[in-house]
Scaffold this motif. Sequence first.
Motif, PDB file in Angstrom:
ATOM      1  N   ALA A  90       0.791  -1.224   0.177  1.00 43.05           N
ATOM      2  CA  ALA A  90       0.047  -0.058   0.052  1.00 43.05           C
ATOM      3  C   ALA A  90       0.896   1.301  -0.006  1.00 43.05           C
ATOM      4  CB  ALA A  90      -1.017  -0.156   1.116  1.00 43.05           C
ATOM      5  N   GLY A  91       0.139   2.344  -0.195  1.00 45.94           N
ATOM      6  CA  GLY A  91       1.063   3.621   0.102  1.00 45.94           C
ATOM      7  C   GLY A  91       1.108   4.335  -1.306  1.00 45.94           C
ATOM      8  N   GLU A  92       1.134   5.563  -1.262  1.00 48.97           N
ATOM      9  CA  GLU A  92       1.203   6.627  -2.428  1.00 48.97           C
ATOM     10  C   GLU A  92       2.134   6.123  -3.583  1.00 48.97           C
ATOM     11  OE1 GLU A  92       1.540  10.739  -1.683  1.00 48.97           O
ATOM     12  OE2 GLU A  92       2.891  10.890  -3.407  1.00 48.97           O
ATOM     13  N   MET A  93       3.407   5.882  -2.934  1.00 46.56           N
ATOM     14  CA  MET A  93       4.565   5.773  -4.453  1.00 46.56           C
ATOM     15  C   MET A  93       4.490   4.326  -4.840  1.00 46.56           C
ATOM     16  SD  MET A  93       5.042   8.833  -5.249  1.00 46.56           S
ATOM     17  CE  MET A  93       6.573   8.913  -6.071  1.00 46.56           C
ATOM     18  N   PRO A  94       4.544   3.410  -4.004  1.00 43.13           N
ATOM     19  CA  PRO A  94       4.403   1.922  -4.368  1.00 43.13           C
ATOM     20  C   PRO A  94       3.399   1.526  -5.168  1.00 43.13           C
ATOM     21  CG  PRO A  94       5.186   2.041  -1.811  1.00 43.13           C
ATOM     22  CD  PRO A  94       4.730   3.277  -2.191  1.00 43.13           C
ATOM     23  N   THR A  95       2.193   2.166  -5.013  1.00 43.56           N
ATOM     24  CA  THR A  95       0.996   1.911  -5.552  1.00 43.56           C
ATOM     25  C   THR A  95       1.017   2.505  -6.893  1.00 43.56           C
ATOM     26  OG1 THR A  95      -0.294   1.470  -3.548  1.00 43.56           O
ATOM     27  CG2 THR A  95      -1.380   1.690  -5.562  1.00 43.56           C
ATOM     28  N   ALA A  96       1.660   3.842  -6.942  1.00 39.85           N
ATOM     29  CA  ALA A  96       1.777   4.630  -8.234  1.00 39.85           C
ATOM     30  C   ALA A  96       2.736   3.941  -9.117  1.00 39.85           C
ATOM     31  CB  ALA A  96       2.311   6.244  -7.821  1.00 39.85           C
ATOM     32  N   SER A  97       3.780   3.261  -8.613  1.00 37.30           N
ATOM     33  CA  SER A  97       4.624   2.585  -9.397  1.00 37.30           C
ATOM     34  C   SER A  97       4.057   1.513 -10.176  1.00 37.30           C
ATOM     35  CB  SER A  97       5.841   2.055  -8.303  1.00 37.30           C
ATOM     36  OG  SER A  97       6.442   0.854  -8.987  1.00 37.30           O
ATOM     37  N   ALA A  98       3.028   0.884  -9.579  1.00 33.66           N
ATOM     38  CA  ALA A  98       2.388  -0.300 -10.255  1.00 33.66           C
ATOM     39  C   ALA A  98       1.542   0.294 -11.213  1.00 33.66           C
ATOM     40  CB  ALA A  98       1.570  -1.100  -9.157  1.00 33.66           C
ATOM     41  N   VAL A  99       0.695   1.323 -11.105  1.00 35.33           N
ATOM     42  CA  VAL A  99      -0.253   2.278 -12.024  1.00 35.33           C
ATOM     43  C   VAL A  99       0.795   2.554 -13.269  1.00 35.33           C
ATOM     44  CG1 VAL A  99      -1.404   4.310 -12.624  1.00 35.33           C
ATOM     45  CG2 VAL A  99      -1.781   2.842 -10.363  1.00 35.33           C
ATOM     46  N   ALA A 100       1.916   3.072 -12.825  1.00 33.45           N
ATOM     47  CA  ALA A 100       2.887   3.648 -14.148  1.00 33.45           C
ATOM     48  C   ALA A 100       3.338   2.289 -14.919  1.00 33.45           C
ATOM     49  CB  ALA A 100       3.850   4.355 -13.300  1.00 33.45           C
ATOM     50  N   ALA A 101       3.373   1.214 -14.142  1.00 33.56           N
ATOM     51  CA  ALA A 101       4.155   0.121 -14.921  1.00 33.56           C
ATOM     52  C   ALA A 101       2.902  -0.301 -15.910  1.00 33.56           C
ATOM     53  CB  ALA A 101       4.366  -1.063 -14.039  1.00 33.56           C
ATOM     54  N   ASP A 102       1.751  -0.289 -15.380  1.00 36.09           N
ATOM     55  CA  ASP A 102       0.666  -0.758 -16.609  1.00 36.09           C
ATOM     56  C   ASP A 102       0.528   0.373 -17.721  1.00 36.09           C
ATOM     57  OD1 ASP A 102      -0.265  -2.969 -15.087  1.00 36.09           O
ATOM     58  OD2 ASP A 102      -1.967  -1.897 -14.164  1.00 36.09           O
ATOM     59  N   LEU A 103       0.895   1.552 -17.353  1.00 30.18           N
ATOM     60  CA  LEU A 103       0.783   2.487 -18.474  1.00 30.18           C
ATOM     61  C   LEU A 103       1.936   2.240 -19.343  1.00 30.18           C
ATOM     62  CD1 LEU A 103      -0.023   5.739 -16.347  1.00 30.18           C
ATOM     63  CD2 LEU A 103      -1.477   4.766 -18.033  1.00 30.18           C
ATOM     64  N   VAL A 104       3.036   1.955 -19.017  1.00 32.54           N
ATOM     65  CA  VAL A 104       4.190   1.815 -19.888  1.00 32.54           C
ATOM     66  C   VAL A 104       3.773   0.617 -20.577  1.00 32.54           C
ATOM     67  CG1 VAL A 104       6.394   0.992 -19.912  1.00 32.54           C
ATOM     68  CG2 VAL A 104       5.917   2.791 -18.410  1.00 32.54           C
ATOM     69  N   GLU A 105       3.451  -0.323 -19.997  1.00 36.49           N
ATOM     70  CA  GLU A 105       2.899  -1.598 -20.826  1.00 36.49           C
ATOM     71  C   GLU A 105       2.004  -1.322 -22.011  1.00 36.49           C
ATOM     72  OE1 GLU A 105       1.703  -5.241 -18.614  1.00 36.49           O
ATOM     73  OE2 GLU A 105       1.322  -6.220 -20.258  1.00 36.49           O
ATOM     74  N   ILE A 106       0.816  -0.741 -21.660  1.00 36.24           N
ATOM     75  CA  ILE A 106       0.073  -0.563 -22.686  1.00 36.24           C
ATOM     76  C   ILE A 106       0.414   0.580 -23.728  1.00 36.24           C
ATOM     77  CG2 ILE A 106      -2.512   0.522 -23.069  1.00 36.24           C
ATOM     78  CD1 ILE A 106      -3.209  -0.530 -20.382  1.00 36.24           C
ATOM     79  N   ALA A 107       1.282   1.667 -23.138  1.00 34.22           N
ATOM     80  CA  ALA A 107       1.794   2.502 -24.235  1.00 34.22           C
ATOM     81  C   ALA A 107       2.833   1.626 -25.276  1.00 34.22           C
ATOM     82  CB  ALA A 107       2.444   3.307 -23.412  1.00 34.22           C
ATOM     83  N   ARG A 108       3.392   0.647 -24.635  1.00 29.53           N
ATOM     84  CA  ARG A 108       4.187  -0.104 -25.786  1.00 29.53           C
ATOM     85  C   ARG A 108       3.324  -0.846 -26.501  1.00 29.53           C
ATOM     86  NH1 ARG A 108       7.799  -2.724 -21.620  1.00 29.53           N
ATOM     87  NH2 ARG A 108       9.434  -1.114 -21.915  1.00 29.53           N
ATOM     88  N   GLU A 109       2.281  -1.270 -26.101  1.00 29.94           N
ATOM     89  CA  GLU A 109       1.568  -2.283 -27.049  1.00 29.94           C
ATOM     90  C   GLU A 109       0.839  -1.325 -27.985  1.00 29.94           C
ATOM     91  OE1 GLU A 109       1.289  -5.469 -27.113  1.00 29.94           O
ATOM     92  OE2 GLU A 109       2.736  -5.533 -25.624  1.00 29.94           O
ATOM     93  N   ILE A 110       0.379  -0.232 -27.826  1.00 32.33           N
ATOM     94  CA  ILE A 110      -0.243   0.782 -28.569  1.00 32.33           C
ATOM     95  C   ILE A 110       0.826   0.950 -29.744  1.00 32.33           C
ATOM     96  CG2 ILE A 110      -0.922   3.236 -28.834  1.00 32.33           C
ATOM     97  CD1 ILE A 110      -2.048   3.200 -26.060  1.00 32.33           C
ATOM     98  N   ARG A 111       1.992   1.125 -29.295  1.00 33.23           N
ATOM     99  CA  ARG A 111       2.986   1.450 -30.498  1.00 33.23           C
ATOM    100  C   ARG A 111       3.368   0.500 -31.477  1.00 33.23           C
ATOM    101  NH1 ARG A 111       5.051   6.562 -30.071  1.00 33.23           N
ATOM    102  NH2 ARG A 111       3.236   7.801 -29.851  1.00 33.23           N
ATOM    103  N   ARG A 112       3.258  -0.846 -30.796  1.00 31.79           N
ATOM    104  CA  ARG A 112       3.476  -2.102 -31.345  1.00 31.79           C
ATOM    105  C   ARG A 112       2.367  -2.590 -32.256  1.00 31.79           C
ATOM    106  NH1 ARG A 112       5.286  -6.002 -27.107  1.00 31.79           N
ATOM    107  NH2 ARG A 112       7.546  -5.366 -26.753  1.00 31.79           N
ATOM    108  N   GLY A 113       1.232  -1.871 -31.996  1.00 31.95           N
ATOM    109  CA  GLY A 113      -0.110  -2.287 -32.796  1.00 31.95           C
ATOM    110  C   GLY A 113      -0.901  -3.602 -32.083  1.00 31.95           C
ATOM    111  N   GLY A 114      -0.189  -3.955 -30.894  1.00 28.30           N
ATOM    112  CA  GLY A 114      -0.664  -5.060 -30.251  1.00 28.30           C
ATOM    113  C   GLY A 114      -1.834  -4.987 -29.189  1.00 28.30           C
ATOM    114  N   ALA A 115      -2.172  -3.638 -28.706  1.00 33.02           N
ATOM    115  CA  ALA A 115      -2.894  -3.466 -27.768  1.00 33.02           C
ATOM    116  C   ALA A 115      -4.178  -4.056 -27.958  1.00 33.02           C
ATOM    117  CB  ALA A 115      -3.175  -1.718 -27.745  1.00 33.02           C
ATOM    118  N   GLY A 116      -4.797  -4.548 -26.750  1.00 37.57           N
ATOM    119  CA  GLY A 116      -6.094  -5.137 -26.683  1.00 37.57           C
ATOM    120  C   GLY A 116      -5.685  -6.717 -26.880  1.00 37.57           C
ATOM    121  N   ARG A 117      -4.384  -7.300 -26.973  1.00 36.91           N
ATOM    122  CA  ARG A 117      -4.316  -8.703 -27.283  1.00 36.91           C
ATOM    123  C   ARG A 117      -3.764  -9.402 -25.933  1.00 36.91           C
ATOM    124  NH1 ARG A 117      -1.190  -8.089 -32.688  1.00 36.91           N
ATOM    125  NH2 ARG A 117      -2.542  -6.821 -33.798  1.00 36.91           N
ATOM    126  N   VAL A 118      -3.557  -8.535 -25.165  1.00 38.22           N
ATOM    127  CA  VAL A 118      -2.953  -9.184 -23.781  1.00 38.22           C
ATOM    128  C   VAL A 118      -4.141  -9.511 -22.872  1.00 38.22           C
ATOM    129  CG1 VAL A 118      -1.881  -8.618 -21.712  1.00 38.22           C
ATOM    130  CG2 VAL A 118      -1.008  -7.791 -23.817  1.00 38.22           C
TER     131      VAL A 118
END
Length: 442
Positions: A307-335
Motif C-alpha cells: 500500500a502507500g502512495e508511491m509503491p501503488t503509483a509505481s504499479a499504475v505507471a508500470a501498467d501505463l508503460v506496458e499499454i503504451a508499448r502495445e499501442i505503439r506495437r499495434g498489439g494493444a487489446g491482445r493481452v
Amino acid sequence: MAEKAVGVGLIGLGTIGTGVVKVLAENASVIRERLGFPLRLVRVADLDTQRDRGVDLSGIRFDADALALIDDPAVDIVVELIGGYDVARDLILRSFERRKHVVTANKALLSLHGAEIFEAAARARVDIAFEASVCGGIPILRSMREGLVANRIESVAGIVNGTTNYVLSEMEHTGEDFDAVLARAQALGYAEADPSFDVDGIDAAQKLTLLAAMAFGARLTFKEVPTEGIRGLLPVDFEAADAFGLRIKLLGIARAHRDGAEERIEARVHPTLISKQSMLASVDGAMNAVAVSGNAVGRTLFYGAGAGEMPTASAVAADLVEIAREIRRGGAGRVAPLSYVPEALRERELVPLGERQGRCYLRFTAVDRPGVLAHIAGALGEHGIGIESVIQKGRAEIAEAVAVLMLTHPAREASVRSALEQIDRLPDVTAPTRLIRIEEDL
Ligand code: HSE
C-alpha cells in the motif's frame, strides 16, 4: 527515437493519483528511455480542483469533467482511481466505448463485476490493466501473467493486506489490544476509508479473487470466498502462538484440487497460524508477500510494499508503460488481462471449508473448575479429534474465566466444528470457542 507521446488521462487525484503524477514527472526520462517515446499525462479530472496536493500540474488540463477527459482525443489511456462501484464502472465502460485503454486500482469493482468489465474490454479490443489493485507495489499480477505463464499453478497464498499485517505484528510485539493498534494503523494511512474492509478480511478476499482468477482461470467473485477477519483476537492468542512456535497472519489462500474429474478451487481468507520458520512469518508491519507454487518453477515468493502512495503509483505507471508499448506495437487489446483468454475462464466448484484437513488452534473460555478440561477433551475425542498440546492461562482479559489454549492433531474441519458446537453448549464454557487454522506448508 519516435517523439509522439502516448497520452494519459487521470481520473481521481487522491493519494494514489497524486503519486502517479509524481512518478510520471520524476521518472519521465527513464520511462522514455525504456519506451523509446514519451508517456505524457495530458489531463486530470477530480471533483476537488482546489486542494493543493503539492504537485506541479502546469501544462496539464485539470478540471472536474471526467467524461470530457475520456472523450478527449489526446487521451489514449484512462487511469481510473476513484474507487467504488457505480461511477467507476460507468467511467470504465464509457472509456472502452471510446476505444480508450484503462488502468485501474479498483479491486472492489473487478472482484465483483470483473466478468462484465473484462468482456467489454475484449469486445472493444482495448486493454485493461490493474496491477495496483493487488498488493500495491509488488508486480504480482504481471509475474503471474508473464513470468509464470507456462506453469500449472498449484497454490497462491499470502499476506495481501498491509493494515491487518501491521495490526497483527504490533499486537504480537507490544502485547497491546486490537483497538489501540488499529487506531495507529488508521493514523498511519494504511487502512481503507472504511477500516472494516481491512479488519474483516474483505480487502484481502477481493485481492485473492483476482489472484485466483490469474492462477486458475477461475471466474469467481469475492462474495463467494469464505472470509474471516482479525477482530476478536486477544493478546493471549499471540502468547500461545509464540509458545507453540507459531505466528498469526491474515492469509489469503487459493489452491487447485485436481483429485477429481473436474478441477475444484479452494479459496479462503482468515487468520492463520504458520511456523515461525516460514518465510511468510517474517513479513512484518504493513508489508505484503505472496507465495506462488507452480508445477515447473516450484515455490516462489514475492515481497514488497502493499500500500502507500508511491509503491501503488509505481504499479499504475508500470501498467501505463506496458499499454503504451502495445499501442505503439499495434498489439494493444491482445493481452489477456487475467492471463487466460476469455473463453478459457470458467466457474469452478469451490471446495467447502468443512473438507479442510489440518491442525487447529482452539481457545476455549471456561470457568476454572475441576473436570472442565475432561469434558472438552471428551467432546473432541467423540469426534475423533486428538489433542497435541494444551496451555491454560488465567487472565484478567477473560473475566472470571480461564483460557484453555489447545493445538489439535490434523482433523477434518467439519468434525472440529461439530465438536465445538457441543463444547460451546457445556455449562462451564462461558464464551464461543475461537478456532484458528494452522497451515503447515507455507
Ligand atoms: N488497505 C489496503 C491495505 C491498501 O491495508 O493493504 C491496499 O490495498
